[in-house]
Design a protein around this motif. Structure first.
Motif, PDB file in Angstrom:
ATOM      1  N   THR A   1       0.807  -1.359  -0.090  1.00 17.40           N
ATOM      2  CA  THR A   1       0.247  -0.017  -0.085  1.00 17.40           C
ATOM      3  C   THR A   1       0.729   1.287   0.097  1.00 17.40           C
ATOM      4  O   THR A   1       1.958   1.386   0.766  1.00 17.40           O
ATOM      5  CB  THR A   1      -0.792   0.225   1.422  1.00 17.40           C
ATOM      6  OG1 THR A   1      -1.885  -1.229   1.136  1.00 17.40           O
ATOM      7  CG2 THR A   1      -1.740   1.043   1.364  1.00 17.40           C
TER       8      THR A   1
ATOM      9  N   THR B   1      -2.823  -1.315  -3.440  1.00 19.21           N
ATOM     10  CA  THR B   1      -3.594  -0.431  -3.904  1.00 19.21           C
ATOM     11  C   THR B   1      -2.732   0.992  -3.524  1.00 19.21           C
ATOM     12  O   THR B   1      -1.129   1.071  -2.644  1.00 19.21           O
ATOM     13  CB  THR B   1      -4.276   0.214  -2.331  1.00 19.21           C
ATOM     14  OG1 THR B   1      -5.140  -0.969  -2.465  1.00 19.21           O
ATOM     15  CG2 THR B   1      -4.748   1.010  -2.109  1.00 19.21           C
TER      16      THR B   1
ATOM     17  N   GLU C   1      -6.504  -0.318  -6.613  1.00 15.82           N
ATOM     18  CA  GLU C   1      -6.818   0.679  -5.862  1.00 15.82           C
ATOM     19  C   GLU C   1      -6.201   1.510  -6.397  1.00 15.82           C
ATOM     20  O   GLU C   1      -4.855   1.850  -5.469  1.00 15.82           O
ATOM     21  CB  GLU C   1      -7.372   0.307  -5.030  1.00 15.82           C
ATOM     22  CG  GLU C   1      -8.728  -0.425  -4.765  1.00 15.82           C
ATOM     23  CD  GLU C   1      -9.952  -0.644  -5.328  1.00 15.82           C
ATOM     24  OE1 GLU C   1     -10.105   0.510  -6.095  1.00 15.82           O
ATOM     25  OE2 GLU C   1     -10.744  -1.261  -5.591  1.00 15.82           O
TER      26      GLU C   1
END
Length: 219
Positions: free
Chosen positions: A115, A135, A155
């Motif tokens: 992330t 992400t 994402e």
């Protein structure tokens, strides 16, 4: 979470680095921990550092090929130019780590959390990233050829000019920023928009092209 910065009864490697300079640096840090670990340019190849907390460590250009760092914490770590080839990093935390031009050839990265990390121009050829969290990761001009990307969550992930030749994207879901670089209709092509979405769909993924209002400059 095991904290490798504790001395005494704290964490120690399951297998120490064979290289004496690397082992000495690690021993000194564990005996008298002062801030983040610093091991740039050292050779940790073959060591088992699983479970260690290397948050914000400086590992620039270190060699960790064929090492084990399962479930280790590398959040915020500097991994620029690190050789992680054939390493087992399953379950590791690379949140907000920096890994420009790092090498993950054939590395095991199952369920790793990347992330908000930056791994521009990195090489993940034939790496196993099944179930990884990508992400908000920056992967500009990165190579993911022949990588296992099954079940990946992505994402707002930047895949700008990233090579995805023969990657397995079954179950790859989320939103990405292209274009991606693939062999399409017999020639090297940059796919974006609807073509990018269709490329993933045809291979078992489910991706929507992300259109941010402001994008970081490519590295």
């Amino acid at each position: 979470m095991i904290d490798s910065r504790r001395g005494g009864g704290g964490w120690t490697p399951a297998v120490w680095p064979a290289d004496e300079a690397a082992a000495q640096e690690l021993r000194g840090w564990l005996a008298s921990p002062q801030g983040a670990f610093r091991g740039p340019d050292l050779d940790f190849s073959g060591a088992d550092l699983s479970g260690g907390d290397f948050a914000h460590a400086w590992l620039t250009r270190a060699r960790l090929s064929r090492s084990a760092m399962r479930n280790s914490v590398l959040a915020g770590a500097h991994c620029e130019g690190v050789d992680f080839s054939e390493a087992d990093l399953s379950g590791a935390d690379f949140t907000k780590a920096f890994g420009r031009e790092s090498n993950f050839w054939k590395a095991r990265l199952r369920h790793v959390d990347f992330t908000a990390a930056e791994f521009n121009r990195a090489d993940f050829t034939e790496a196993d990233l099944a179930g990884a969290n990508l992400t908000e990761v920056l992967l500009t001009r990165t190579t993911l050829a022949h990588a296992n990307l099954t079940g990946v969550t992505a994402e707002r992930t930047v895949l700008r000019n990233t090579v995805l030749d023969s990657a397995d994207v079954t179950g790859f879901t989320g939103t990405v920023l292209g274009p991606i670089s693939v062999i399409f209709r017999g020639k090297r092509s940059l796919l974006d928009g609807a073509e990018l979405e269709q490329w993933f769909t045809a291979r078992g993924g489910r991706v929507t092209r992300y259109y941010p209002s402001k994008v970081a400059k490519p590295s």
